[in-house]
Design a protein around this motif. Sequence first.
Motif, PDB file in Angstrom:
ATOM      1  N   ILE A   1     -14.636  -3.268  10.419  1.00  0.00           N
ATOM      2  CA  ILE A   1     -13.193  -3.297  10.190  1.00  0.00           C
ATOM      3  C   ILE A   1     -12.919  -3.264   8.686  1.00  0.00           C
ATOM      4  N   ASP A   2     -12.021  -2.366   8.299  1.00  0.00           N
ATOM      5  CA  ASP A   2     -11.559  -2.273   6.917  1.00  0.00           C
ATOM      6  C   ASP A   2     -10.205  -2.990   6.854  1.00  0.00           C
ATOM      7  N   ASP A   3     -10.222  -4.197   6.276  1.00  0.00           N
ATOM      8  CA  ASP A   3      -9.015  -5.037   6.280  1.00  0.00           C
ATOM      9  C   ASP A   3      -8.285  -5.004   4.933  1.00  0.00           C
ATOM     10  N   ALA A   4      -8.254  -3.825   4.331  1.00  0.00           N
ATOM     11  CA  ALA A   4      -7.655  -3.676   2.988  1.00  0.00           C
ATOM     12  C   ALA A   4      -6.246  -4.271   2.907  1.00  0.00           C
ATOM     13  N   HIS A   5      -5.441  -4.050   3.948  1.00  0.00           N
ATOM     14  CA  HIS A   5      -4.050  -4.515   3.890  1.00  0.00           C
ATOM     15  C   HIS A   5      -3.818  -5.851   4.606  1.00  0.00           C
TER      16      HIS A   5
ATOM     17  N   PHE B   1      -3.148  -0.571   9.620  1.00  0.00           N
ATOM     18  CA  PHE B   1      -3.137   0.859   9.302  1.00  0.00           C
ATOM     19  C   PHE B   1      -2.191   1.117   8.139  1.00  0.00           C
ATOM     20  N   SER B   2      -2.721   1.815   7.116  1.00  0.00           N
ATOM     21  CA  SER B   2      -2.062   1.809   5.817  1.00  0.00           C
ATOM     22  C   SER B   2      -0.752   2.594   5.788  1.00  0.00           C
ATOM     23  N   MET B   3      -0.546   3.551   6.675  1.00  0.00           N
ATOM     24  CA  MET B   3       0.693   4.325   6.671  1.00  0.00           C
ATOM     25  C   MET B   3       1.634   3.895   7.789  1.00  0.00           C
TER      26      MET B   3
ATOM     27  N   SER C   1     -12.626   0.871  12.324  1.00  0.00           N
ATOM     28  CA  SER C   1     -11.154   0.886  12.364  1.00  0.00           C
ATOM     29  C   SER C   1     -10.571   0.197  11.141  1.00  0.00           C
ATOM     30  N   ASP C   2      -9.417   0.680  10.692  1.00  0.00           N
ATOM     31  CA  ASP C   2      -8.601  -0.098   9.771  1.00  0.00           C
ATOM     32  C   ASP C   2      -8.195  -1.372  10.499  1.00  0.00           C
ATOM     33  N   GLY C   3      -8.009  -2.480   9.787  1.00  0.00           N
ATOM     34  CA  GLY C   3      -7.446  -3.681  10.389  1.00  0.00           C
ATOM     35  C   GLY C   3      -5.933  -3.522  10.494  1.00  0.00           C
TER      36      GLY C   3
ATOM     37  N   GLY D   1     -12.472  -0.071  -3.062  1.00  0.00           N
ATOM     38  CA  GLY D   1     -12.543  -0.001  -1.615  1.00  0.00           C
ATOM     39  C   GLY D   1     -13.061   1.348  -1.143  1.00  0.00           C
ATOM     40  N   TYR D   2     -12.671   2.379  -1.860  1.00  0.00           N
ATOM     41  CA  TYR D   2     -13.148   3.722  -1.513  1.00  0.00           C
ATOM     42  C   TYR D   2     -14.682   3.746  -1.558  1.00  0.00           C
ATOM     43  N   MET D   3     -15.240   3.158  -2.599  1.00  0.00           N
ATOM     44  CA  MET D   3     -16.700   3.159  -2.735  1.00  0.00           C
ATOM     45  C   MET D   3     -17.362   2.239  -1.718  1.00  0.00           C
ATOM     46  N   ALA D   4     -16.715   1.125  -1.391  1.00  0.00           N
ATOM     47  CA  ALA D   4     -17.291   0.213  -0.393  1.00  0.00           C
ATOM     48  C   ALA D   4     -17.430   0.946   0.945  1.00  0.00           C
ATOM     49  N   ASN D   5     -16.391   1.677   1.328  1.00  0.00           N
ATOM     50  CA  ASN D   5     -16.448   2.383   2.606  1.00  0.00           C
ATOM     51  C   ASN D   5     -17.480   3.508   2.592  1.00  0.00           C
ATOM     52  N   LEU D   6     -17.536   4.258   1.487  1.00  0.00           N
ATOM     53  CA  LEU D   6     -18.580   5.287   1.376  1.00  0.00           C
ATOM     54  C   LEU D   6     -19.951   4.625   1.472  1.00  0.00           C
TER      55      LEU D   6
ATOM     56  N   ASN E   1      -7.572   6.231  10.769  1.00  0.00           N
ATOM     57  CA  ASN E   1      -8.331   5.498   9.749  1.00  0.00           C
ATOM     58  C   ASN E   1      -8.121   6.078   8.355  1.00  0.00           C
ATOM     59  N   HIS E   2      -8.322   5.210   7.366  1.00  0.00           N
ATOM     60  CA  HIS E   2      -8.198   5.587   5.960  1.00  0.00           C
ATOM     61  C   HIS E   2      -9.175   6.717   5.593  1.00  0.00           C
ATOM     62  N   ALA E   3      -8.741   7.570   4.667  1.00  0.00           N
ATOM     63  CA  ALA E   3      -9.532   8.731   4.253  1.00  0.00           C
ATOM     64  C   ALA E   3     -10.952   8.340   3.816  1.00  0.00           C
ATOM     65  N   SER E   4     -11.107   7.182   3.178  1.00  0.00           N
ATOM     66  CA  SER E   4     -12.429   6.803   2.673  1.00  0.00           C
ATOM     67  C   SER E   4     -13.422   6.558   3.804  1.00  0.00           C
ATOM     68  N   LEU E   5     -12.931   6.139   4.969  1.00  0.00           N
ATOM     69  CA  LEU E   5     -13.820   5.921   6.120  1.00  0.00           C
ATOM     70  C   LEU E   5     -14.276   7.268   6.690  1.00  0.00           C
TER      71      LEU E   5
ATOM     72  N   GLY F   1     -13.096  -5.713   2.683  1.00  0.00           N
ATOM     73  CA  GLY F   1     -11.808  -6.158   2.163  1.00  0.00           C
ATOM     74  C   GLY F   1     -11.627  -5.564   0.774  1.00  0.00           C
ATOM     75  N   THR F   2     -10.380  -5.359   0.355  1.00  0.00           N
ATOM     76  CA  THR F   2     -10.169  -4.848  -1.002  1.00  0.00           C
ATOM     77  C   THR F   2      -9.393  -5.875  -1.815  1.00  0.00           C
ATOM     78  N   LEU F   3      -9.544  -5.793  -3.117  1.00  0.00           N
ATOM     79  CA  LEU F   3      -9.029  -6.823  -4.021  1.00  0.00           C
ATOM     80  C   LEU F   3      -7.874  -6.320  -4.873  1.00  0.00           C
ATOM     81  N   GLY F   4      -7.523  -5.056  -4.727  1.00  0.00           N
ATOM     82  CA  GLY F   4      -6.458  -4.452  -5.530  1.00  0.00           C
ATOM     83  C   GLY F   4      -5.109  -4.457  -4.832  1.00  0.00           C
ATOM     84  N   LYS F   5      -5.041  -5.043  -3.667  1.00  0.00           N
ATOM     85  CA  LYS F   5      -3.767  -5.062  -2.944  1.00  0.00           C
ATOM     86  C   LYS F   5      -3.177  -6.477  -3.001  1.00  0.00           C
ATOM     87  N   ALA F   6      -3.224  -7.229  -1.912  1.00  0.00           N
ATOM     88  CA  ALA F   6      -2.586  -8.556  -1.945  1.00  0.00           C
ATOM     89  C   ALA F   6      -3.172  -9.445  -3.050  1.00  0.00           C
TER      90      ALA F   6
HETATM   91  C1  LIG Z   1      -6.443   1.141  -0.301  1.00  0.00           C
HETATM   92  C2  LIG Z   1      -7.409   1.309   0.796  1.00  0.00           C
HETATM   93  C3  LIG Z   1      -8.762   1.552   0.541  1.00  0.00           C
HETATM   94  C4  LIG Z   1      -9.267   1.843  -0.844  1.00  0.00           C
HETATM   95  O1  LIG Z   1      -9.313   0.727  -1.634  1.00  0.00           O
HETATM   96  P1  LIG Z   1      -9.347   0.871  -3.216  1.00  0.00           P
HETATM   97  O2  LIG Z   1      -9.858  -0.416  -3.720  1.00  0.00           O
HETATM   98  O3  LIG Z   1      -7.945   1.165  -3.634  1.00  0.00           O
HETATM   99  O4  LIG Z   1     -10.268   2.018  -3.519  1.00  0.00           O
HETATM  100  C5  LIG Z   1      -9.631   1.557   1.604  1.00  0.00           C
HETATM  101  N1  LIG Z   1      -9.201   1.368   2.863  1.00  0.00           N
HETATM  102  C6  LIG Z   1      -7.898   1.182   3.153  1.00  0.00           C
HETATM  103  C7  LIG Z   1      -7.481   0.983   4.568  1.00  0.00           C
HETATM  104  C8  LIG Z   1      -6.964   1.148   2.127  1.00  0.00           C
HETATM  105  O5  LIG Z   1      -5.678   0.996   2.403  1.00  0.00           O
END
Ligand SMILES: *Cc1c(COP(=O)(O)O)cnc(C)c1O
Length: 385
Positions: free
Chosen positions: A199-203, A174-176, A170-172, A103-108, A127-131, A230-235
Amino acid sequence: MSRAHRWDERLSQAAAQRRAADGWRQRISLGPSAQLIDFAGNDYLGLAADPRLAEAQAAGAKRLGAGARASHLVSGHLDVHQRLEERLAELTGRPRALLFSTGYMANLGVLQALCDRHTRVFQDRLNHASLLDGARLAEAPSRRFHHRDLADLERLLERAPREAPALVVSDGVFSMDGDTADIAGLANICQRQGAWLMIDDAHGLGVLGELGDGCVGQAHDHHQVPVLVGTLGKALGSAGAFVAGDAAVIDHLIQFARPYIYTTAQPPGVAAATLAALDILEAEPERRDRLHANIARFRREADTLGLPLSDSGTPIQPVVLGDSSRVLRWAERLAQAGLRVGAIRAPTVARDQARLRITLSAAHDASALDALLEALDGCRREEAA
Ligand SMILES: *Cc1c(COP(=O)(O)O)cnc(C)c1O
């Protein structure tokens, strides 16, 4: 003083500063039978340890190899990657999707490929640090609007030069904080102002939406939200990430996103495991029901105990305690009770907003929640005593 010595000094100074702020981070290495019950991870549906994912991963590796051997544009784009992209596009109701390694690389990649010095980026303050890092990589002038404050965003857009393409990010979820963006509200403003919305819908992916399609998904089409991450390492319990959008956006990323182009494609077994996770997401909606029942129970009972809950209807349930030493004390006491929670401190959150980040999962049974609530109550009583 020699030049080399200056490096020693730089590193020890940074370390001393971080320790003084109670901010030193420690990794814990966990074996297969880690004894603590995990309330810190993002495995919201309990899929990370599902044997069906592990079996799919092993079968994928046996069929296609442990590694992808090359980047997507050279010879690393395998049929399993292609199928996964098609499934992800289908799940999110978009014409196309593009797989990234993280996800970090997708946002970059998105921000670097879409933006440059002639565009303007508008980001939610939380927003997440990667954005934030993506906009810096793009060297795009950026403004941050107050958290979830649509009026503040509109004011900033009004003031920005009309000739510069504008991207609102925007995050969808917010991770914290666990609260969610007002997608319809953001989409409205973007439409009025001629801006694009990312929209970054990681969570949210796997957790929210009728089908687990996230807080954007099929409810908001690609005209409203042209760029969905979207990220695949969470849900989904696997690894990697994707960007979904129309053909023009995806083709642009394939041509210009350096974090897509200059890296080895995801190992095929990982993509196979994600495909298995998508099958389970579809076949077992009861996992989402169990998760949401756990969220409701936790909020109800934590509220009765008088714990400071945040305004979150998602699996992320922060308990904001203020200063970082207090957070470390509570986290330590919870660990003694066999429970792992996140101890989140500056600079991840503001200095006076240190918190326990408690995350809930469909994998938690009633006794795990009993233990969590009892231990939190213990922390509170100890302080009151
Ligand atoms: C976890 C997260 C990422 C990064 O995703 P990874 O696949 O872990 O690199 C990006 N955006 C948000 C909002 C996240 O919570």
